[in-house]
Design a protein around this motif. Structure first.
Motif, PDB file in Angstrom:
ATOM      1  N   VAL A  86       0.847  -1.188   0.000  1.00 22.01           N
ATOM      2  CA  VAL A  86       0.000   0.000   0.000  1.00 22.01           C
ATOM      3  C   VAL A  86       0.882   1.236   0.000  1.00 22.01           C
ATOM      4  O   VAL A  86       2.067   1.180   0.318  1.00 22.01           O
ATOM      5  CB  VAL A  86      -0.926   0.045   1.244  1.00 22.01           C
ATOM      6  CG1 VAL A  86      -1.881  -1.116   1.247  1.00 22.01           C
ATOM      7  CG2 VAL A  86      -0.102   0.074   2.515  1.00 22.01           C
ATOM      8  N   ARG A  87       0.290   2.344  -0.345  1.00 18.44           N
ATOM      9  CA  ARG A  87       1.017   3.595  -0.306  1.00 18.44           C
ATOM     10  C   ARG A  87       1.332   3.949   1.142  1.00 18.44           C
ATOM     11  O   ARG A  87       0.458   3.951   2.008  1.00 18.44           O
ATOM     12  CB  ARG A  87       0.186   4.719  -0.936  1.00 18.44           C
ATOM     13  CG  ARG A  87      -0.002   4.600  -2.426  1.00 18.44           C
ATOM     14  CD  ARG A  87      -0.793   5.786  -2.945  1.00 18.44           C
ATOM     15  NE  ARG A  87      -0.093   7.044  -2.700  1.00 18.44           N
ATOM     16  CZ  ARG A  87      -0.636   8.244  -2.899  1.00 18.44           C
ATOM     17  NH1 ARG A  87      -1.884   8.348  -3.322  1.00 18.44           N
ATOM     18  NH2 ARG A  87       0.059   9.342  -2.672  1.00 18.44           N
ATOM     19  N   GLN A  88       2.587   4.259   1.406  1.00 21.09           N
ATOM     20  CA  GLN A  88       2.985   4.586   2.763  1.00 21.09           C
ATOM     21  C   GLN A  88       2.606   6.009   3.148  1.00 21.09           C
ATOM     22  O   GLN A  88       2.412   6.320   4.307  1.00 21.09           O
ATOM     23  CB  GLN A  88       4.498   4.383   2.925  1.00 21.09           C
ATOM     24  CG  GLN A  88       4.937   2.939   2.827  1.00 21.09           C
ATOM     25  CD  GLN A  88       4.283   2.064   3.882  1.00 21.09           C
ATOM     26  OE1 GLN A  88       4.287   2.394   5.062  1.00 21.09           O
ATOM     27  NE2 GLN A  88       3.709   0.951   3.458  1.00 21.09           N
ATOM     28  N   VAL A  90       0.009   9.141   2.571  1.00 21.00           N
ATOM     29  CA  VAL A  90      -1.295   9.580   2.089  1.00 21.00           C
ATOM     30  C   VAL A  90      -1.528  10.997   2.587  1.00 21.00           C
ATOM     31  O   VAL A  90      -1.213  11.315   3.742  1.00 21.00           O
ATOM     32  CB  VAL A  90      -2.416   8.643   2.594  1.00 21.00           C
ATOM     33  CG1 VAL A  90      -3.769   9.131   2.103  1.00 21.00           C
ATOM     34  CG2 VAL A  90      -2.157   7.216   2.144  1.00 21.00           C
ATOM     35  N   ARG A 148      -5.520   4.489   5.216  1.00 25.03           N
ATOM     36  CA  ARG A 148      -5.165   3.598   4.103  1.00 25.03           C
ATOM     37  C   ARG A 148      -6.186   2.462   4.067  1.00 25.03           C
ATOM     38  O   ARG A 148      -6.148   1.556   4.895  1.00 25.03           O
ATOM     39  CB  ARG A 148      -3.737   3.091   4.287  1.00 25.03           C
ATOM     40  CG  ARG A 148      -2.696   4.185   4.092  1.00 25.03           C
ATOM     41  CD  ARG A 148      -1.347   3.810   4.641  1.00 25.03           C
ATOM     42  NE  ARG A 148      -1.374   3.711   6.094  1.00 25.03           N
ATOM     43  CZ  ARG A 148      -0.318   3.378   6.825  1.00 25.03           C
ATOM     44  NH1 ARG A 148       0.828   3.108   6.244  1.00 25.03           N
ATOM     45  NH2 ARG A 148      -0.409   3.322   8.135  1.00 25.03           N
TER      46      ARG A 148
END
Length: 302
Positions: A86-88, A90, A148
């Motif tokens: 996942v994108r760390q 945001v 997230r």
């Protein structure tokens, strides 16, 4: 007049930092692979350097798995989740995260919604809260908030697999939704943790940091008398920034240190160890790399 300090048992078991013990057989298992900083076992017939070359070295992901081994969490991958990556980072100020989350029916998410509540802001994978929830059934409820969505979805699936009825995860921006969520919860707010939040290093992005005055005020106002706040970061600048906001509430919130509790602190008032009974995943990674963790605990007077 001195303020009374209420000792709230965060865990039903003895509160100590978990120490991972690695057996020789475990180190030789196929699940521990890769080479880096590690631990080796040597016999008199084999030199240390030879043994280090032959033994698979333990890396921080394996240490995380070992520390949380008793959860026995499956690696769930579904079409909804896709890959677990996942994108760390945001942006909490994005328009999609500016809408308050819908308040859940507390009777649907908790078996007993009147139990004292522990909230972890920025819950990540959720294993930290699950470990606590598993050890405190029937005495506390746990809620994790994270921005997230994939991590929240996976955490909820893990909760179902573990059959835990005292924990719930929400895809929510705590800055926007915390106050409304807590004001509707039927029981008391016992503890709030903010552990290793996104540092947003660039100065122009400091406004994205989770610890800001409105959230701190909402936390302090929502806490029960004797309720606690636990913050920590492996980035000194971030830890100092969080400390600044919570110290500003000194009329409503007391800093817990070695002088008014049995928690050990260094000369600057940072807790020497994690008082929750287990380290977070980020904490394990950071300490493996040799970083210092800056921790601080606060309590609302009785």
């Amino acid at each position: 007049m001195a303020h009374a300090i209420l000792k709230i048992p965060v865990l039903s078991t003895i509160v100590t930092t978990t120490t991972v013990k690695l057996s020789k057989s475990l180190l030789n298992s196929s699940s521990l692979h890769g080479y880096g900083r590690g631990i080796c076992y040597c016999s008199s017939a084999v030199s240390v350097s030879q043994q280090q070359q032959r033994q698979p070295q333990v890396r921080s992901p394996q240490l995380v798995a070992l520390e949380y081994a008793d959860l026995s969490i499956p690696h769930i991958v579904s079409e909804e989740l896709g890959a677990t990556r996942v994108r760390q980072h945001v942006n909490p100020l994005s328009s999609t995260l500016s809408i308050p989350v819908e308040v859940p029916n507390w009777n649907d998410v908790f078996e007993d919604p009147k139990l004292p509540l522990v909230v972890d802001i920025g819950s990540g994978s959720g294993r930290f809260l699950m470990w606590l929830a598993k050890r405190n059934p029937g005495s506390k409820n746990y809620m994790g908030l994270d921005i997230r969505k994939k991590l929240v979805t996976r955490a909820e699936k893990w909760v179902q697999e573990l059959a835990l009825n005292n924990i719930h995860f929400l895809f929510a921006n705590a800055s926007i939704s915390f106050k409304q969520l807590i004001s509707t919860y039927p029981g008391p707010l016992m503890l709030v943790s903010i552990l290793c939040p996104d540092p947003h290093f660039k100065k122009r992005h400091h406004k994205r940091r989770i610890v800001q005055k409105p959230l701190v005020e909402a936390i302090v106002d929502g806490l029960m008398p004797g309720g606690q706040v636990f913050i920590q970061s492996d980035v000194l600048e971030v830890a100092v920034d969080m400390r600044k906001y919570f110290d500003a509430e000194s009329e409503k919130l007391l800093h817990i240190d070695s002088f008014n509790s049995d928690l050990a602190c260094d000369n600057e008032g940072w807790l020497v160890s994690n008082p929750m009974g287990i380290r977070t995943e980020r904490e394990i990674h950071a300490e493996y790399e040799g970083a210092k963790i800056y921790r601080r605990m606060y309590q609302k007077p009785l």
